[in-house]
Design a protein around this motif. Structure first.
Motif, PDB file in Angstrom:
ATOM      1  N   ARG A  12       0.759  -1.229   0.303  1.00 53.37           N
ATOM      2  CA  ARG A  12      -0.246  -0.139  -0.210  1.00 53.37           C
ATOM      3  C   ARG A  12       0.836   1.160   0.114  1.00 53.37           C
ATOM      4  O   ARG A  12       0.821   2.338  -0.487  1.00 53.37           O
ATOM      5  N   LYS A  16       0.956   4.152  -3.084  1.00 49.73           N
ATOM      6  CA  LYS A  16       1.124   6.120  -2.547  1.00 49.73           C
ATOM      7  C   LYS A  16       2.269   6.485  -3.090  1.00 49.73           C
ATOM      8  O   LYS A  16       2.413   7.375  -3.656  1.00 49.73           O
ATOM      9  N   ASN A  19       1.726   6.458  -7.135  1.00 49.63           N
ATOM     10  CA  ASN A  19       0.578   7.249  -7.781  1.00 49.63           C
ATOM     11  C   ASN A  19       1.269   8.859  -7.358  1.00 49.63           C
ATOM     12  O   ASN A  19       1.142   9.634  -8.066  1.00 49.63           O
ATOM     13  N   ARG A  20       2.062   8.894  -6.961  1.00 50.91           N
ATOM     14  CA  ARG A  20       2.749  10.140  -5.862  1.00 50.91           C
ATOM     15  C   ARG A  20       3.216  10.744  -7.694  1.00 50.91           C
ATOM     16  O   ARG A  20       3.044  11.858  -7.942  1.00 50.91           O
TER      17      ARG A  20
END
Length: 141
Positions: A12, A16, A19-20
């Motif tokens: 997870r 993140k 995605n960032r």
């Protein structure tokens, strides 16, 4: 919140990061994840958690994996032996970028590549072996 304790939690966090990074215009192939190698001397599950994290990140996100292999053996005797065993397992799990001493691990890593099918004709291993033989002969002769 500290270092996640499970492979799923680490996945997870990796999601993140991905995605960032992609949101900032960084292509996924330029994102490298560190699955956080911890010492098995203080937590006997540490290597398994890292190896499963590597598998999940490669399978689910397709990202490159960098790891500091020697962290796994901190506090243990015969650290080079533990590190080499861990490197082979990490490579098998999908790790792509190892932080290690190349003077001690080059031939070993080539052998692992050979055994994992990444060097199908064995020429990488053989060339490295011969080069190391020549270097050793130069030192002694």
């Amino acid at each position: 919140n500290g270092i996640p304790g499970t492979p799923e939690e680490r996945l997870r966090v990796s999601e993140k990061i991905l995605n960032r990074a992609t949101g900032m215009g960084i292509p996924p192939e330029d994102v490298i994840i560190d699955p956080l190698v911890m010492s098995v001397g203080s937590d006997s599950r540490a290597a398994r958690v890292t190896l499963k994290t590597i598998e999940l990140v490669r399978e689910k996100l397709g990202l490159n994996i960098s790891l500091g292999a020697s962290n796994v053996s901190h506090g243990l005797p015969e650290r080079p032996l533990v590190n080499q065993a861990f490197l082979a397992l990490a490579m098998g799990a999908g790790a792509t970028c190892m932080i290690t001493d190349p003077s001690k691990a080059t031939l070993f890593l080539r052998a692992a590549d050979l055994l994992l099918g990444h060097d199908p004709d064995g020429m990488g291993y053989i060339k490295t072996f011969r080069k190391m033989q020549r270097l050793e002969a130069q030192k002694t002769g």
